[in-house]
Design a protein around this motif. Structure first.
Motif, PDB file in Angstrom:
ATOM      1  N   ASN A  83       0.837  -1.197   0.000  1.00  0.00           N
ATOM      2  CA  ASN A  83       0.000   0.000   0.000  1.00  0.00           C
ATOM      3  C   ASN A  83       0.875   1.251   0.000  1.00  0.00           C
ATOM      4  O   ASN A  83       2.073   1.190   0.301  1.00  0.00           O
ATOM      5  CB  ASN A  83      -0.902   0.011   1.229  1.00  0.00           C
ATOM      6  N   SER A  84       0.278   2.362  -0.332  1.00  0.00           N
ATOM      7  CA  SER A  84       0.979   3.657  -0.337  1.00  0.00           C
ATOM      8  C   SER A  84       2.296   3.554  -1.104  1.00  0.00           C
ATOM      9  O   SER A  84       3.355   3.987  -0.628  1.00  0.00           O
ATOM     10  CB  SER A  84       1.248   4.116   1.100  1.00  0.00           C
ATOM     11  N   LEU A  85       2.219   3.002  -2.278  1.00  0.00           N
ATOM     12  CA  LEU A  85       3.426   2.763  -3.063  1.00  0.00           C
ATOM     13  C   LEU A  85       4.091   4.064  -3.479  1.00  0.00           C
ATOM     14  O   LEU A  85       3.419   5.080  -3.738  1.00  0.00           O
ATOM     15  CB  LEU A  85       3.085   1.922  -4.294  1.00  0.00           C
ATOM     16  N   LYS A  86       5.412   4.009  -3.537  1.00  0.00           N
ATOM     17  CA  LYS A  86       6.231   5.164  -3.893  1.00  0.00           C
ATOM     18  C   LYS A  86       7.069   4.823  -5.125  1.00  0.00           C
ATOM     19  O   LYS A  86       7.357   3.646  -5.381  1.00  0.00           O
ATOM     20  CB  LYS A  86       7.166   5.517  -2.737  1.00  0.00           C
ATOM     21  N   PRO A  87       7.489   5.832  -5.878  1.00  0.00           N
ATOM     22  CA  PRO A  87       8.343   5.551  -7.047  1.00  0.00           C
ATOM     23  C   PRO A  87       9.595   4.748  -6.688  1.00  0.00           C
ATOM     24  O   PRO A  87      10.047   3.920  -7.485  1.00  0.00           O
ATOM     25  CB  PRO A  87       8.695   6.946  -7.559  1.00  0.00           C
ATOM     26  N   GLU A  88      10.115   4.951  -5.495  1.00  0.00           N
ATOM     27  CA  GLU A  88      11.316   4.215  -5.089  1.00  0.00           C
ATOM     28  C   GLU A  88      11.045   2.745  -4.804  1.00  0.00           C
ATOM     29  O   GLU A  88      11.977   1.975  -4.554  1.00  0.00           O
ATOM     30  CB  GLU A  88      11.983   4.876  -3.875  1.00  0.00           C
ATOM     31  N   ASP A  89       9.783   2.337  -4.812  1.00  0.00           N
ATOM     32  CA  ASP A  89       9.453   0.909  -4.693  1.00  0.00           C
ATOM     33  C   ASP A  89       9.570   0.186  -6.029  1.00  0.00           C
ATOM     34  O   ASP A  89       9.431  -1.038  -6.084  1.00  0.00           O
ATOM     35  CB  ASP A  89       8.032   0.735  -4.152  1.00  0.00           C
ATOM     36  N   THR A  90       9.818   0.928  -7.098  1.00  0.00           N
ATOM     37  CA  THR A  90       9.961   0.317  -8.412  1.00  0.00           C
ATOM     38  C   THR A  90      11.133  -0.654  -8.436  1.00  0.00           C
ATOM     39  O   THR A  90      12.252  -0.302  -8.073  1.00  0.00           O
ATOM     40  CB  THR A  90      10.163   1.407  -9.482  1.00  0.00           C
ATOM     41  N   ALA A  91      10.858  -1.899  -8.825  1.00  0.00           N
ATOM     42  CA  ALA A  91      11.879  -2.945  -8.827  1.00  0.00           C
ATOM     43  C   ALA A  91      11.268  -4.237  -9.361  1.00  0.00           C
ATOM     44  O   ALA A  91      10.049  -4.331  -9.537  1.00  0.00           O
ATOM     45  CB  ALA A  91      12.411  -3.182  -7.412  1.00  0.00           C
ATOM     46  N   VAL A  92      12.131  -5.209  -9.577  1.00  0.00           N
ATOM     47  CA  VAL A  92      11.664  -6.579  -9.788  1.00  0.00           C
ATOM     48  C   VAL A  92      11.585  -7.236  -8.417  1.00  0.00           C
ATOM     49  O   VAL A  92      12.554  -7.197  -7.646  1.00  0.00           O
ATOM     50  CB  VAL A  92      12.610  -7.368 -10.713  1.00  0.00           C
ATOM     51  N   TYR A  93      10.446  -7.813  -8.119  1.00  0.00           N
ATOM     52  CA  TYR A  93      10.218  -8.435  -6.813  1.00  0.00           C
ATOM     53  C   TYR A  93      10.329  -9.948  -6.960  1.00  0.00           C
ATOM     54  O   TYR A  93       9.697 -10.549  -7.835  1.00  0.00           O
ATOM     55  CB  TYR A  93       8.838  -8.045  -6.276  1.00  0.00           C
ATOM     56  N   TYR A  94      11.127 -10.547  -6.069  1.00  0.00           N
ATOM     57  CA  TYR A  94      11.401 -11.972  -6.114  1.00  0.00           C
ATOM     58  C   TYR A  94      10.868 -12.656  -4.862  1.00  0.00           C
ATOM     59  O   TYR A  94      11.041 -12.155  -3.745  1.00  0.00           O
ATOM     60  CB  TYR A  94      12.899 -12.227  -6.204  1.00  0.00           C
ATOM     61  N   CYS A  95      10.310 -13.828  -5.063  1.00  0.00           N
ATOM     62  CA  CYS A  95       9.879 -14.692  -3.981  1.00  0.00           C
ATOM     63  C   CYS A  95      11.040 -15.612  -3.599  1.00  0.00           C
ATOM     64  O   CYS A  95      11.776 -16.093  -4.474  1.00  0.00           O
ATOM     65  CB  CYS A  95       8.681 -15.500  -4.459  1.00  0.00           C
ATOM     66  N   ASN A  96      11.196 -15.860  -2.315  1.00  0.00           N
ATOM     67  CA  ASN A  96      12.265 -16.711  -1.810  1.00  0.00           C
ATOM     68  C   ASN A  96      11.713 -17.705  -0.800  1.00  0.00           C
ATOM     69  O   ASN A  96      10.818 -17.378  -0.017  1.00  0.00           O
ATOM     70  CB  ASN A  96      13.338 -15.841  -1.155  1.00  0.00           C
ATOM     71  N   ALA A  97      12.268 -18.917  -0.827  1.00  0.00           N
ATOM     72  CA  ALA A  97      11.902 -19.932   0.161  1.00  0.00           C
ATOM     73  C   ALA A  97      13.172 -20.628   0.637  1.00  0.00           C
ATOM     74  O   ALA A  97      14.027 -20.989  -0.170  1.00  0.00           O
ATOM     75  CB  ALA A  97      10.938 -20.940  -0.436  1.00  0.00           C
ATOM     76  N   LEU A  98      13.277 -20.797   1.940  1.00  0.00           N
ATOM     77  CA  LEU A  98      14.388 -21.525   2.537  1.00  0.00           C
ATOM     78  C   LEU A  98      13.871 -22.889   2.981  1.00  0.00           C
ATOM     79  O   LEU A  98      13.041 -22.975   3.906  1.00  0.00           O
ATOM     80  CB  LEU A  98      14.956 -20.765   3.731  1.00  0.00           C
ATOM     81  N   LEU A  99      14.352 -23.940   2.330  1.00  0.00           N
ATOM     82  CA  LEU A  99      13.868 -25.288   2.591  1.00  0.00           C
ATOM     83  C   LEU A  99      15.057 -26.229   2.740  1.00  0.00           C
ATOM     84  O   LEU A  99      15.847 -26.370   1.794  1.00  0.00           O
ATOM     85  CB  LEU A  99      12.956 -25.747   1.448  1.00  0.00           C
ATOM     86  N   VAL A 100      15.171 -26.813   3.917  1.00  0.00           N
ATOM     87  CA  VAL A 100      16.258 -27.756   4.218  1.00  0.00           C
ATOM     88  C   VAL A 100      17.607 -27.119   3.880  1.00  0.00           C
ATOM     89  O   VAL A 100      18.470 -27.733   3.236  1.00  0.00           O
ATOM     90  CB  VAL A 100      16.071 -29.102   3.464  1.00  0.00           C
ATOM     91  N   GLY A 101      17.773 -25.875   4.279  1.00  0.00           N
ATOM     92  CA  GLY A 101      19.044 -25.198   4.121  1.00  0.00           C
ATOM     93  C   GLY A 101      19.356 -24.695   2.729  1.00  0.00           C
ATOM     94  O   GLY A 101      20.451 -24.178   2.481  1.00  0.00           O
ATOM     95  N   ILE A 102      18.419 -24.797   1.815  1.00  0.00           N
ATOM     96  CA  ILE A 102      18.652 -24.353   0.434  1.00  0.00           C
ATOM     97  C   ILE A 102      17.694 -23.219   0.111  1.00  0.00           C
ATOM     98  O   ILE A 102      16.499 -23.302   0.422  1.00  0.00           O
ATOM     99  CB  ILE A 102      18.444 -25.508  -0.556  1.00  0.00           C
ATOM    100  N   ASP A 103      18.237 -22.179  -0.521  1.00  0.00           N
ATOM    101  CA  ASP A 103      17.421 -21.040  -0.952  1.00  0.00           C
ATOM    102  C   ASP A 103      16.882 -21.296  -2.357  1.00  0.00           C
ATOM    103  O   ASP A 103      17.631 -21.654  -3.271  1.00  0.00           O
ATOM    104  CB  ASP A 103      18.247 -19.753  -0.974  1.00  0.00           C
ATOM    105  N   TYR A 104      15.574 -21.084  -2.511  1.00  0.00           N
ATOM    106  CA  TYR A 104      14.938 -21.190  -3.814  1.00  0.00           C
ATOM    107  C   TYR A 104      14.369 -19.827  -4.185  1.00  0.00           C
ATOM    108  O   TYR A 104      13.894 -19.080  -3.312  1.00  0.00           O
ATOM    109  CB  TYR A 104      13.822 -22.230  -3.793  1.00  0.00           C
ATOM    110  N   TRP A 105      14.397 -19.522  -5.495  1.00  0.00           N
ATOM    111  CA  TRP A 105      13.954 -18.225  -5.980  1.00  0.00           C
ATOM    112  C   TRP A 105      12.974 -18.373  -7.137  1.00  0.00           C
ATOM    113  O   TRP A 105      13.099 -19.280  -7.959  1.00  0.00           O
ATOM    114  CB  TRP A 105      15.149 -17.405  -6.472  1.00  0.00           C
TER     115      TRP A 105
END
Length: 115
Positions: A83-105
């Protein structure tokens, strides 16, 4: 192993809202930590928000009070309400999950906020 797919990005005017979704290839209740990161052009990827399997959350100071992270442990989806988004929020947004010590993207979703 888990695959992640983001959706919900787009173009919005400053002050507007977007809701990002991250769909996982399996139910997420066993994933200890999930989160959202973002990367703006010419900048390093940075943490936006994380959420643990028991619902604990942490936010970057720049988004605290404006963004809300949540997860559906009975299903396979994590969300980021922005909410209340600002121009500086412009970016590519990535989802991340940490499962059994491994990062997934995920592959990312573009968010563009116009002034």
């Amino acid at each position: 192993q888990v695959q992640l797919v983001e959706s919900g990005g787009g173009l919005v005017q400053a002050g507007g809202s977007l809701r990002l979704s991250c769909a996982a290839s399996k139910t997420i209740f066993r994933i200890n930590r999930m989160g959202w990161y973002r990367q703006a052009p010419g900048k390093q990827r940075e943490l936006v928000a994380i959420i643990t399997s028991v619902g604990g959350t942490n936010y970057a100071s720049s988004v605290k009070g404006r963004f809300t992270i949540s997860r559906d442990n009975a299903g396979n989806t994590m969300y980021l309400q922005m909410n209340s988004l600002k121009p500086e929020d412009t970016a590519v947004y990535y989802c991340n999950a940490l499962l059994v010590g491994i990062d997934y993207w995920g592959q990312g979703t573009q968010v563009t906020v116009s002034s």
